[in-house]
Design a protein around this motif. Structure first.
Motif, PDB file in Angstrom:
ATOM      1  N   VAL A  73      53.058 -26.172 113.463  1.00 10.61           N
ATOM      2  CA  VAL A  73      52.434 -25.749 114.591  1.00 10.61           C
ATOM      3  C   VAL A  73      50.940 -25.331 114.207  1.00 10.61           C
ATOM      4  O   VAL A  73      50.622 -24.741 113.398  1.00 10.61           O
ATOM      5  CB  VAL A  73      53.091 -24.441 114.837  1.00 10.61           C
ATOM      6  CG1 VAL A  73      52.618 -23.537 116.034  1.00 10.61           C
ATOM      7  CG2 VAL A  73      54.600 -24.436 115.250  1.00 10.61           C
ATOM      8  N   ASN A  74      50.079 -25.922 115.006  1.00  9.24           N
ATOM      9  CA  ASN A  74      48.648 -26.021 114.865  1.00  9.24           C
ATOM     10  C   ASN A  74      48.165 -25.303 116.061  1.00  9.24           C
ATOM     11  O   ASN A  74      48.299 -25.519 117.101  1.00  9.24           O
ATOM     12  CB  ASN A  74      48.133 -27.428 114.490  1.00  9.24           C
ATOM     13  CG  ASN A  74      46.762 -27.200 114.334  1.00  9.24           C
ATOM     14  OD1 ASN A  74      45.827 -28.254 114.666  1.00  9.24           O
ATOM     15  ND2 ASN A  74      46.054 -26.178 113.945  1.00  9.24           N
ATOM     16  N   LEU A  75      47.405 -24.208 115.789  1.00 10.34           N
ATOM     17  CA  LEU A  75      46.807 -23.239 116.787  1.00 10.34           C
ATOM     18  C   LEU A  75      45.335 -23.360 116.530  1.00 10.34           C
ATOM     19  O   LEU A  75      44.831 -22.902 115.562  1.00 10.34           O
ATOM     20  CB  LEU A  75      47.464 -21.879 116.691  1.00 10.34           C
ATOM     21  CG  LEU A  75      46.782 -21.015 117.997  1.00 10.34           C
ATOM     22  CD1 LEU A  75      47.137 -21.441 119.171  1.00 10.34           C
ATOM     23  CD2 LEU A  75      47.143 -19.495 117.639  1.00 10.34           C
ATOM     24  N   LEU A  76      44.513 -23.968 117.811  1.00  6.58           N
ATOM     25  CA  LEU A  76      43.033 -23.955 117.681  1.00  6.58           C
ATOM     26  C   LEU A  76      42.677 -23.148 118.771  1.00  6.58           C
ATOM     27  O   LEU A  76      43.065 -23.128 120.081  1.00  6.58           O
ATOM     28  CB  LEU A  76      42.614 -25.564 118.075  1.00  6.58           C
ATOM     29  CG  LEU A  76      43.407 -26.376 116.945  1.00  6.58           C
ATOM     30  CD1 LEU A  76      42.962 -27.971 117.439  1.00  6.58           C
ATOM     31  CD2 LEU A  76      42.438 -26.200 115.393  1.00  6.58           C
ATOM     32  N   TYR A  77      41.663 -22.353 118.669  1.00  6.97           N
ATOM     33  CA  TYR A  77      41.029 -21.569 119.684  1.00  6.97           C
ATOM     34  C   TYR A  77      39.849 -20.823 119.409  1.00  6.97           C
ATOM     35  O   TYR A  77      39.533 -20.912 117.958  1.00  6.97           O
ATOM     36  CB  TYR A  77      42.043 -20.315 119.960  1.00  6.97           C
ATOM     37  CG  TYR A  77      42.300 -19.180 119.015  1.00  6.97           C
ATOM     38  CD1 TYR A  77      41.587 -18.052 118.894  1.00  6.97           C
ATOM     39  CD2 TYR A  77      43.155 -19.618 118.114  1.00  6.97           C
ATOM     40  CE1 TYR A  77      41.785 -16.999 117.959  1.00  6.97           C
ATOM     41  CE2 TYR A  77      43.717 -18.701 116.957  1.00  6.97           C
ATOM     42  CZ  TYR A  77      42.754 -17.359 116.880  1.00  6.97           C
ATOM     43  OH  TYR A  77      43.091 -16.486 115.873  1.00  6.97           O
ATOM     44  N   PHE A  78      39.036 -20.289 120.306  1.00  8.71           N
ATOM     45  CA  PHE A  78      37.817 -19.466 120.069  1.00  8.71           C
ATOM     46  C   PHE A  78      38.053 -18.106 120.011  1.00  8.71           C
ATOM     47  O   PHE A  78      38.557 -17.658 121.231  1.00  8.71           O
ATOM     48  CB  PHE A  78      36.675 -20.000 121.032  1.00  8.71           C
ATOM     49  CG  PHE A  78      35.353 -19.379 120.798  1.00  8.71           C
ATOM     50  CD1 PHE A  78      34.514 -19.742 120.037  1.00  8.71           C
ATOM     51  CD2 PHE A  78      35.154 -18.280 121.609  1.00  8.71           C
ATOM     52  CE1 PHE A  78      33.184 -19.238 119.662  1.00  8.71           C
ATOM     53  CE2 PHE A  78      33.806 -17.589 121.256  1.00  8.71           C
ATOM     54  CZ  PHE A  78      33.141 -18.042 120.487  1.00  8.71           C
ATOM     55  N   ASP A  79      37.783 -17.580 119.185  1.00  6.41           N
ATOM     56  CA  ASP A  79      37.968 -15.871 118.863  1.00  6.41           C
ATOM     57  C   ASP A  79      36.886 -15.244 119.588  1.00  6.41           C
ATOM     58  O   ASP A  79      35.773 -15.281 119.234  1.00  6.41           O
ATOM     59  CB  ASP A  79      38.303 -15.577 117.406  1.00  6.41           C
ATOM     60  CG  ASP A  79      38.738 -14.192 117.463  1.00  6.41           C
ATOM     61  OD1 ASP A  79      37.706 -13.232 117.151  1.00  6.41           O
ATOM     62  OD2 ASP A  79      39.822 -13.775 117.575  1.00  6.41           O
ATOM     63  N   MET A  80      37.078 -14.385 120.768  1.00 11.27           N
ATOM     64  CA  MET A  80      36.534 -13.771 121.379  1.00 11.27           C
ATOM     65  C   MET A  80      35.567 -12.587 120.701  1.00 11.27           C
ATOM     66  O   MET A  80      34.483 -12.263 120.824  1.00 11.27           O
ATOM     67  CB  MET A  80      36.474 -13.281 122.870  1.00 11.27           C
ATOM     68  CG  MET A  80      37.350 -14.331 123.625  1.00 11.27           C
ATOM     69  SD  MET A  80      36.036 -15.408 124.296  1.00 11.27           S
ATOM     70  CE  MET A  80      35.407 -14.621 125.474  1.00 11.27           C
TER      71      MET A  80
ATOM     72  N   ASN B  49      35.461 -20.356 115.867  1.00 15.32           N
ATOM     73  CA  ASN B  49      36.334 -21.086 116.073  1.00 15.32           C
ATOM     74  C   ASN B  49      37.804 -21.002 114.916  1.00 15.32           C
ATOM     75  O   ASN B  49      37.326 -21.032 113.775  1.00 15.32           O
ATOM     76  CB  ASN B  49      35.962 -22.602 116.046  1.00 15.32           C
ATOM     77  CG  ASN B  49      35.146 -22.939 117.399  1.00 15.32           C
ATOM     78  OD1 ASN B  49      35.849 -22.749 118.442  1.00 15.32           O
ATOM     79  ND2 ASN B  49      34.190 -23.520 117.366  1.00 15.32           N
ATOM     80  N   ILE B  50      38.760 -20.722 115.427  1.00 14.38           N
ATOM     81  CA  ILE B  50      39.911 -20.549 114.396  1.00 14.38           C
ATOM     82  C   ILE B  50      40.818 -21.773 114.615  1.00 14.38           C
ATOM     83  O   ILE B  50      41.131 -22.221 115.268  1.00 14.38           O
ATOM     84  CB  ILE B  50      40.465 -19.444 114.923  1.00 14.38           C
ATOM     85  CG1 ILE B  50      39.869 -18.170 115.076  1.00 14.38           C
ATOM     86  CG2 ILE B  50      41.813 -19.123 113.860  1.00 14.38           C
ATOM     87  CD1 ILE B  50      39.147 -17.636 113.936  1.00 14.38           C
ATOM     88  N   ASP B  51      41.067 -22.190 113.286  1.00 12.81           N
ATOM     89  CA  ASP B  51      42.398 -23.290 113.171  1.00 12.81           C
ATOM     90  C   ASP B  51      43.420 -22.639 112.104  1.00 12.81           C
ATOM     91  O   ASP B  51      43.275 -22.411 111.149  1.00 12.81           O
ATOM     92  CB  ASP B  51      41.447 -24.424 112.233  1.00 12.81           C
ATOM     93  CG  ASP B  51      42.330 -25.474 112.063  1.00 12.81           C
ATOM     94  OD1 ASP B  51      43.536 -25.667 112.564  1.00 12.81           O
ATOM     95  OD2 ASP B  51      41.776 -26.712 111.903  1.00 12.81           O
TER      96      ASP B  51
END
Length: 402
Positions: free
Chosen positions: A274-281, A286-288
């Protein structure tokens, strides 16, 4: 072991509940797209104007707002602006009068263009669309609005849709919201418009992650079959795009997969990456993030029965019920009323039993909703409103809206 069987992988994303003393909400880049066609005349348009002005009051320094109105054509009433002159914005809202047709597609497109002046991962970029009628000027099919929604989510823009009364196309409005990862609401009239917009602003103000992508890669011997939330399956890989995650609110991705009989009698690790990519407000980074999922394969049926995951089973029942609800709507549209009623009755009973077995008030409540739908589905006079209620409920369940 030794059998083909289906399994379910639930990836749940819950936004952190921030410390209220330190909480600072993200900037909001908002476009209000307001239907001012002839059907909106009278109290409707007055209520819309009052609600729009109330939205202005919820914005803060650093936010941006644009207002688009549409009838036979779309018009940018207030170009993208900060709130230095909120009174002028209110005056322009007061000047709105209702007349003409419904160029809904152009209104949403103009709203998105206004947002693009300031769009970024560092803020919430949202179109809120209000309409009480059928799109009858310009592109007006569910497929065309769905493609627009898919295009907008790729640009970091979500569209929330609010349908008022019984004259709008709920398939079109809900598809636009679904494809862009916004919200969809059905209101019988404008009396609840203020509270609905207030709820929407509460959600927008609580975004903790933007531009979220969930990627799953299943091991050999495990084949993904279906995935919710507009996901895409490519061989052993699943990709789901989610525009935002909200504080203290879970969004989940549920994937159904098939386990091959020769996977073996051992612990399989990993059964999926499971790979989660997102921008942490909060951190503006950017989180990987990676996590691995393993499972134990056994021929002990009692072990299987006693280690079932309650949380996942609740999600499975919810998503199955939403799919049945969609099928029932389609059957009712085809005139197969008794078949539609039978499906809803059967699913309501299934959910009732699951609610008792899993001690889930959520499933019990959903069962009662489907039972009520089954009781009224044969009434032609009530079907239009009933269909809109069903579509709204189905959307909320499918997209984990609460």
């Amino acid at each position: 072991t030794g059998q083909n069987q289906k399994i379910y992988l639930k990836v749940g994303l819950r936004g952190t509940k921030p410390d209220s003393a330190k909480m600072q909400r993200p900037p909001i880049n908002l476009a209000l797209v307001l239907d001012k066609s002839g059907s909106m005349s009278g109290q409707k348009i007055e209520d819309v104007k009052q609600a729009a002005k109330a939205m202005i009051d919820r914005l803060q320094s650093g936010d941006t707002i644009s207002i688009i109105i549409y009838d036979d054509r779309s018009q940018v009433l207030v170009p993208t602006t900060h709130l230095e002159n909120a009174e002028l914005i209110r005056q322009r809202i007061d000047s709105i009068t209702a007349n003409g047709g419904t160029a809904l597609y152009d209104g949403v497109t103009d709203g998105a263009h206004e947002l693009m002046n300031y769009v970024s991962d560092n803020q919430v970029n949202r179109v809120i669309l209000l309409s009480d009628g059928l799109a009858n000027v310009g592109p007006q099919s569910t497929e065309e609005l769905g493609r627009l929604g898919l295009d907008l989510i790729q640009q970091g823009i979500s569209v929330s849709t609010i349908g008022i009364g019984e004259g709008y196309n709920e398939d079109l409005m809900s598809t636009l919201a679904a494809k862009s990862d916004g919200f969809h609401r059905f209101l019988e009239n404008t009396a609840d418009l203020y509270s609905t917009l207030d709820w929407e602003m509460g959600k927008i103000s609580s975004v903790v992650a933007n531009d979220v992508t969930v990627k799953l890669k299943f091991a050999q011997g495990v084949r993904p079959l279906s995935v919710g939330r507009e996901g895409v399956i490519n061989g052993q890989e699943v990709t789901v795009k989610i525009n935002q995650v909200y504080s203290d609110h879970e969004i989940y991705v549920l994937t159904e997969a098939e386990v091959m009989p020769d996977i073996g009698q051992h612990i399989v690790s990993p059964i999926a990456d499971v790979n989660l990519l997102y921008f942490d407000m909060a951190s503006k980074n950017n989180i990987d993030y990676w996590q691995y999922v393993s499972t134990k394969v056994t021929n002990d049926q009692n072990l299987v029965n006693t280690t079932l995951n309650r949380d996942v089973l609740i999600a499975v029942n919810e998503q199955n019920a939403a799919a049945i609800q969609k099928t029932a709507i389609d059957l009712r549209d085809q005139g197969k009323v008794h078949d539609a009623k039978a499906l809803l009755d059967e699913m309501a009973e299934t959910l009732k039993k699951a609610g008792e077995l899993l001690a889930s008030p959520r499933l019990t409540k959903y069962s009662e909703t489907l039972e009520q739908s089954a009781q009224t589905i044969e009434n032609d006079a009530q079907w239009n409103e009933n269909r809109k209620q069903n579509t709204s409920t189905m959307f909320s369940v499918s997209f984990n809206v609460s």
